[in-house]
Design an enzyme around this catalytic site. Sequence first.
Site, short mmCIF file in Angstrom:
data_model
loop_
_atom_site.label_atom_id
_atom_site.label_comp_id
_atom_site.label_asym_id
_atom_site.label_seq_id
_atom_site.Cartn_x
_atom_site.Cartn_y
_atom_site.Cartn_z
N ARG A 41 -15.69 -32.75 66.88
CA ARG A 41 -15.00 -32.22 65.69
C ARG A 41 -16.00 -31.84 64.59
NH1 ARG A 41 -9.29 -35.61 65.14
NH2 ARG A 41 -8.16 -34.26 66.58
N GLY A 382 -2.08 -34.09 68.30
CA GLY A 382 -0.68 -33.92 67.87
C GLY A 382 -0.36 -32.50 67.43
C1 3PG Z 1 -5.65 -36.26 65.04
O1 3PG Z 1 -6.63 -36.93 65.34
O2 3PG Z 1 -4.76 -35.92 65.82
C2 3PG Z 1 -5.58 -35.76 63.62
O3 3PG Z 1 -6.75 -36.07 62.93
C3 3PG Z 1 -4.36 -36.29 62.91
O4 3PG Z 1 -4.42 -37.69 62.81
P1 3PG Z 1 -3.09 -38.52 62.60
O5 3PG Z 1 -2.34 -38.48 63.90
O6 3PG Z 1 -3.52 -39.90 62.20
O7 3PG Z 1 -2.28 -37.84 61.51
MG MG Z 2 -3.05 -38.20 66.23
#
Ligand code: 3PG
Ligand code: MG
Length: 409
Positions: A41, A382
């Site tokens: 990332r 997500g």
């Molecule tokens: C992820 O790693 O999917 C994003 O950084 C979002 O993180 P989160 O699911 O804690 O909102």
């Molecule tokens: Mg996540």
Amino acid sequence: MGDQKAFKTLDDLVDCKGKKILLRGDLNVPTHDGKISDTTRLERLAPTIQELVKKGAKVIVCSHFARPKGKVVPEMSLRPVGEALASVLKLPVAFADNCIGPDAQKAVDAMKDGDVLLLENTRFHAGEEKNDPTLSQDLASLADIYVDDAFSAAHRAHASTEGVTRYLPSFAGRLMENELNALGRALENPKRPVGAIVGGSKISTKLDLLSNMIAKVDVLVIGGAMANTFLAAQGVKVGKSLQEAEMHDTAREIMAKAKEKGCKILLPVDVVVAAELKNDPATKIVDVNAVPDDQMILDVGPKTVEVLNKALTELKTLVWNGPLGAFEFTPFDKATNAVAQEAAKLTKAGKLESVAGGGDTVSALKHAGVIHDMSYVSTAGGAFLEWLEGKALPGIIALTTLARETIPL
Ligand code: 3PG
Ligand code: MG
């Protein structure tokens, strides 16, 4: 969105010498025993930072990290991530112990043109996840311009992803731009036929995704333990395999709807079975109708791989989410590796546009050695899933609502 550019990019940000830019990245890197285990990332974010540095901007990076739930949790500090970012960038990265307030302001005031500053975890403030306008305004007050390069956090309507765009002129960073363009080419205006490979363990977590896929793609390959539920719903005996008995009606409905919409569903025709899920157990390859009662399906078999690889040669576009088998254990990585390598080969030959994403998928493609050979691999988890579900992502809406007036602070 996609190629017709419904959002502003760094191309529209020509003269930003001396400007303070609040750059929302996703520095939520995976960790193992408190150490950063993967810097992908950071590497993906680097070109945006480098470009802004080159243009002489003051780059103020902000991000969430893990889930501290509105409290200061020292183990979830972004400070060590800032050090990792500095080594990726090969540039010094200053750090402020708070993302707003006097600490942040002091650090910003000390910046020279071309400097990079990282602000502490935005989720140390409860207002972040509540999308509290006060936090958005406090963040916005540090800068002249907002650049969002965090596609993987765009499914969150938070103060630093959504709220802040109300108070500053907002632009997509290079990573966000690439991601939106790649995703647009894959599902919004793809070259047809388009196929999807959807794996994973549960239908129940991917219902919206499957419904959206059957409406959009010509061929849907179902793999992973999810395929067991589809097979069992058709009366196939799956032995001890992981499956969701309560989802059989749903599986049959999905198949009926797919037929109606002209989407061809491909399920395994043969499978690899074993008595236990571990590395290198005794395995057998059996026809899908001959799974022994005391065994479980852990991968699709070689005949299925042949069917899938042939199907790939007929596609122009492929979207991939979820492995075909229990790839973390050998030899159940075999089918995923073989199909991934075929997809990579077709992509390199210019015959296939291949877009993949989701946590497990990235590890599976890395494991198959093809992560750099696909057209685009998203680091979003997500957010990628919600995009496959056809949902509008709040962070993207905020960037693409160009008519939106900036509210003066
Ligand atoms: C992820 O790693 O999917 C994003 O950084 C979002 O993180 P989160 O699911 O804690 O909102
Ligand atoms: Mg996540």
